[in-house]
Scaffold this motif. Structure first.
Motif, PDB file in Angstrom:
ATOM      1  N   VAL A 144      44.885  37.730  -1.723  1.00  0.00           N
ATOM      2  CA  VAL A 144      44.755  37.092  -0.418  1.00  0.00           C
ATOM      3  C   VAL A 144      46.089  37.119   0.321  1.00  0.00           C
ATOM      4  O   VAL A 144      46.156  37.423   1.515  1.00  0.00           O
ATOM      5  CB  VAL A 144      44.239  35.642  -0.550  1.00  0.00           C
ATOM      6  N   VAL A 145      47.158  36.802  -0.392  1.00  0.00           N
ATOM      7  CA  VAL A 145      48.491  36.801   0.213  1.00  0.00           C
ATOM      8  C   VAL A 145      48.880  38.214   0.639  1.00  0.00           C
ATOM      9  O   VAL A 145      49.402  38.426   1.734  1.00  0.00           O
ATOM     10  CB  VAL A 145      49.529  36.233  -0.779  1.00  0.00           C
ATOM     11  N   ALA A 146      48.586  39.199  -0.222  1.00  0.00           N
ATOM     12  CA  ALA A 146      48.905  40.592   0.103  1.00  0.00           C
ATOM     13  C   ALA A 146      48.132  41.042   1.337  1.00  0.00           C
ATOM     14  O   ALA A 146      48.679  41.713   2.221  1.00  0.00           O
ATOM     15  CB  ALA A 146      48.576  41.496  -1.082  1.00  0.00           C
ATOM     16  N   ALA A 147      46.853  40.657   1.412  1.00  0.00           N
ATOM     17  CA  ALA A 147      46.027  41.027   2.563  1.00  0.00           C
ATOM     18  C   ALA A 147      46.582  40.408   3.847  1.00  0.00           C
ATOM     19  O   ALA A 147      46.577  41.041   4.906  1.00  0.00           O
ATOM     20  CB  ALA A 147      44.589  40.579   2.340  1.00  0.00           C
ATOM     21  N   LEU A 148      47.073  39.181   3.746  1.00  0.00           N
ATOM     22  CA  LEU A 148      47.664  38.510   4.909  1.00  0.00           C
ATOM     23  C   LEU A 148      48.914  39.245   5.381  1.00  0.00           C
ATOM     24  O   LEU A 148      49.097  39.474   6.586  1.00  0.00           O
ATOM     25  CB  LEU A 148      48.010  37.068   4.557  1.00  0.00           C
ATOM     26  N   HIS A 149      49.771  39.625   4.451  1.00  0.00           N
ATOM     27  CA  HIS A 149      50.982  40.369   4.799  1.00  0.00           C
ATOM     28  C   HIS A 149      50.635  41.713   5.438  1.00  0.00           C
ATOM     29  O   HIS A 149      51.233  42.106   6.450  1.00  0.00           O
ATOM     30  CB  HIS A 149      51.846  40.592   3.561  1.00  0.00           C
ATOM     31  N   ASP A 162      61.315  49.299  14.151  1.00  0.00           N
ATOM     32  CA  ASP A 162      60.666  48.516  15.209  1.00  0.00           C
ATOM     33  C   ASP A 162      59.606  47.586  14.612  1.00  0.00           C
ATOM     34  O   ASP A 162      59.522  46.407  14.968  1.00  0.00           O
ATOM     35  CB  ASP A 162      59.998  49.433  16.237  1.00  0.00           C
ATOM     36  N   ILE A 163      58.814  48.147  13.716  1.00  0.00           N
ATOM     37  CA  ILE A 163      57.741  47.368  13.093  1.00  0.00           C
ATOM     38  C   ILE A 163      58.327  46.263  12.222  1.00  0.00           C
ATOM     39  O   ILE A 163      57.824  45.135  12.200  1.00  0.00           O
ATOM     40  CB  ILE A 163      56.824  48.288  12.260  1.00  0.00           C
ATOM     41  N   SER A 164      59.417  46.564  11.549  1.00  0.00           N
ATOM     42  CA  SER A 164      60.093  45.568  10.717  1.00  0.00           C
ATOM     43  C   SER A 164      60.574  44.392  11.564  1.00  0.00           C
ATOM     44  O   SER A 164      60.370  43.223  11.211  1.00  0.00           O
ATOM     45  CB  SER A 164      61.276  46.224   9.992  1.00  0.00           C
ATOM     46  N   LYS A 165      61.187  44.701  12.680  1.00  0.00           N
ATOM     47  CA  LYS A 165      61.702  43.646  13.568  1.00  0.00           C
ATOM     48  C   LYS A 165      60.569  42.818  14.166  1.00  0.00           C
ATOM     49  O   LYS A 165      60.624  41.577  14.207  1.00  0.00           O
ATOM     50  CB  LYS A 165      62.537  44.274  14.668  1.00  0.00           C
ATOM     51  N   ALA A 166      59.527  43.496  14.627  1.00  0.00           N
ATOM     52  CA  ALA A 166      58.422  42.803  15.291  1.00  0.00           C
ATOM     53  C   ALA A 166      57.611  41.950  14.327  1.00  0.00           C
ATOM     54  O   ALA A 166      57.138  40.861  14.674  1.00  0.00           O
ATOM     55  CB  ALA A 166      57.514  43.815  15.985  1.00  0.00           C
ATOM     56  N   SER A 167      57.441  42.433  13.115  1.00  0.00           N
ATOM     57  CA  SER A 167      56.623  41.713  12.125  1.00  0.00           C
ATOM     58  C   SER A 167      57.416  40.690  11.323  1.00  0.00           C
ATOM     59  O   SER A 167      56.839  39.836  10.657  1.00  0.00           O
ATOM     60  CB  SER A 167      55.986  42.713  11.161  1.00  0.00           C
ATOM     61  N   GLU A 168      58.761  40.826  11.397  1.00  0.00           N
ATOM     62  CA  GLU A 168      59.667  39.970  10.636  1.00  0.00           C
ATOM     63  C   GLU A 168      59.520  40.183   9.126  1.00  0.00           C
ATOM     64  O   GLU A 168      59.708  39.268   8.323  1.00  0.00           O
ATOM     65  CB  GLU A 168      59.472  38.494  10.994  1.00  0.00           C
ATOM     66  N   TYR A 169      59.181  41.422   8.769  1.00  0.00           N
ATOM     67  CA  TYR A 169      59.160  41.845   7.374  1.00  0.00           C
ATOM     68  C   TYR A 169      60.242  42.915   7.196  1.00  0.00           C
ATOM     69  O   TYR A 169      60.465  43.742   8.093  1.00  0.00           O
ATOM     70  CB  TYR A 169      57.812  42.444   6.980  1.00  0.00           C
ATOM     71  N   SER A 170      60.878  42.931   6.050  1.00  0.00           N
ATOM     72  CA  SER A 170      61.894  43.946   5.790  1.00  0.00           C
ATOM     73  C   SER A 170      61.246  45.316   5.633  1.00  0.00           C
ATOM     74  O   SER A 170      60.037  45.417   5.359  1.00  0.00           O
ATOM     75  CB  SER A 170      62.666  43.605   4.516  1.00  0.00           C
ATOM     76  N   ARG A 171      62.040  46.350   5.817  1.00  0.00           N
ATOM     77  CA  ARG A 171      61.536  47.705   5.591  1.00  0.00           C
ATOM     78  C   ARG A 171      60.996  47.843   4.178  1.00  0.00           C
ATOM     79  O   ARG A 171      59.948  48.469   3.960  1.00  0.00           O
ATOM     80  CB  ARG A 171      62.661  48.734   5.803  1.00  0.00           C
ATOM     81  N   ARG A 172      61.699  47.248   3.232  1.00  0.00           N
ATOM     82  CA  ARG A 172      61.271  47.326   1.827  1.00  0.00           C
ATOM     83  C   ARG A 172      59.891  46.711   1.642  1.00  0.00           C
ATOM     84  O   ARG A 172      59.042  47.260   0.922  1.00  0.00           O
ATOM     85  CB  ARG A 172      62.299  46.619   0.945  1.00  0.00           C
ATOM     86  N   THR A 173      59.653  45.580   2.296  1.00  0.00           N
ATOM     87  CA  THR A 173      58.351  44.925   2.181  1.00  0.00           C
ATOM     88  C   THR A 173      57.263  45.774   2.824  1.00  0.00           C
ATOM     89  O   THR A 173      56.159  45.912   2.277  1.00  0.00           O
ATOM     90  CB  THR A 173      58.384  43.537   2.852  1.00  0.00           C
ATOM     91  N   ILE A 174      57.564  46.348   3.991  1.00  0.00           N
ATOM     92  CA  ILE A 174      56.577  47.201   4.669  1.00  0.00           C
ATOM     93  C   ILE A 174      56.191  48.371   3.780  1.00  0.00           C
ATOM     94  O   ILE A 174      55.003  48.696   3.630  1.00  0.00           O
ATOM     95  CB  ILE A 174      57.142  47.704   6.014  1.00  0.00           C
ATOM     96  N   TYR A 175      57.188  48.996   3.155  1.00  0.00           N
ATOM     97  CA  TYR A 175      56.899  50.140   2.286  1.00  0.00           C
ATOM     98  C   TYR A 175      56.213  49.723   0.981  1.00  0.00           C
ATOM     99  O   TYR A 175      55.654  50.568   0.276  1.00  0.00           O
ATOM    100  CB  TYR A 175      58.177  50.915   1.990  1.00  0.00           C
ATOM    101  N   ALA A 176      56.242  48.445   0.687  1.00  0.00           N
ATOM    102  CA  ALA A 176      55.512  47.950  -0.484  1.00  0.00           C
ATOM    103  C   ALA A 176      54.010  47.925  -0.214  1.00  0.00           C
ATOM    104  O   ALA A 176      53.198  48.002  -1.145  1.00  0.00           O
ATOM    105  CB  ALA A 176      55.996  46.554  -0.857  1.00  0.00           C
ATOM    106  N   TYR A 177      53.654  47.826   1.075  1.00  0.00           N
ATOM    107  CA  TYR A 177      52.242  47.739   1.446  1.00  0.00           C
ATOM    108  C   TYR A 177      51.704  49.006   2.094  1.00  0.00           C
ATOM    109  O   TYR A 177      50.494  49.261   2.045  1.00  0.00           O
ATOM    110  CB  TYR A 177      52.026  46.556   2.396  1.00  0.00           C
ATOM    111  N   TYR A 178      52.585  49.789   2.705  1.00  0.00           N
ATOM    112  CA  TYR A 178      52.161  51.014   3.379  1.00  0.00           C
ATOM    113  C   TYR A 178      53.110  52.150   3.021  1.00  0.00           C
ATOM    114  O   TYR A 178      54.320  51.947   2.902  1.00  0.00           O
ATOM    115  CB  TYR A 178      52.155  50.828   4.899  1.00  0.00           C
TER     116      TYR A 178
END
Length: 214
Positions: free
Chosen positions: A9-14, A38-54
């Protein structure tokens, strides 16, 4: 709720938050100009976190397309299974497509501009495979709807259901796009509301395949 379910559920939310931020940027800056930073800044997630999901920016876009088609499929299934008559169900399908175009513009654009004939099916991701499957499933539901209309004597006997799906899809999409771009001008010219214009257009399209015009 178990630990694994809570984690999902938490992963889906992120994933959803990242996807929403990306979609907003794609609308504002364009897909090509938008970067992972840009996506990192707008979403307030680090690049590392974004690449963990996509995997990358393409993967985010593919998930946006997939979500739009998943929603459209459910809405179209609800439309064809409602208690209305054939024309009522058709209008519900048109409303489902209108919602899809309004709420998932990037899904609409990429689905309508894709060239399946030149598509390289080797090495594609599960998300892209599901996008192709969803498109096929939606077309099948719509073709079955038209075939039922033929059997019930509502749709002309010479109509080819799947070919008609492609024609109606293109026509409805074009009508919705015309409404978005020139709707206000047209409605002012004829002193009608946007809903009245759409209803008129939807009727003209369905009349082309009916035994008896409405």
């Amino acid at each position: 709720m178990g630990r694994e379910n809570k984690k999902d559920v938490v992963a889906a939310l992120h994933r959803e938050q990242i996807m929403k931020a990306a979609e907003k940027l794609f609308s504002e800056k364009g897909y090509v100009q938008t970067t992972i930073d840009d996506i990192s800044k707008a979403s307030e997630y680090s690049r590392r976190t974004i690449y963990a999901y996509y995997e990358n920016k393409d993967d985010i876009l593919h998930h946006i397309i997939e979500k739009g088609l998943q929603t459209l499929k459910v809405d179209i299934e609800n439309a064809v299974n409602c208690d209305d008559d054939f024309v009522g169900k058709y209008k519900a399908i048109c409303m489902a497509m209108s919602k899809y175009q309004r709420e998932y513009p990037h899904s609409v654009y990429n689905v309508n501009s894709a060239n399946s004939a030149n598509f390289d099916f080797s090495g594609i991701s599960d998300t892209v495979k599901n996008i192709l499957l969803l498109g096929t499933e939606i077309n099948t539901v719509l073709a079955s709807f038209i075939e039922t209309g033929k059997k019930n004597g509502i749709v002309r006997k010479d109509i080819v259901p799947m070919l008609t799906v492609y024609v109606l899809w293109s026509s409805i999409t074009s009508l919705l796009t015309l409404t978005d771009t020139q709707g206000q001008f047209i409605c002012n010219q004829f002193s009608i509301s946007e809903n009245e214009f759409l209803d008129y257009g939807f009727k003209q399209l369905i009349n082309s395949i009916l035994e008896v015009r409405i």
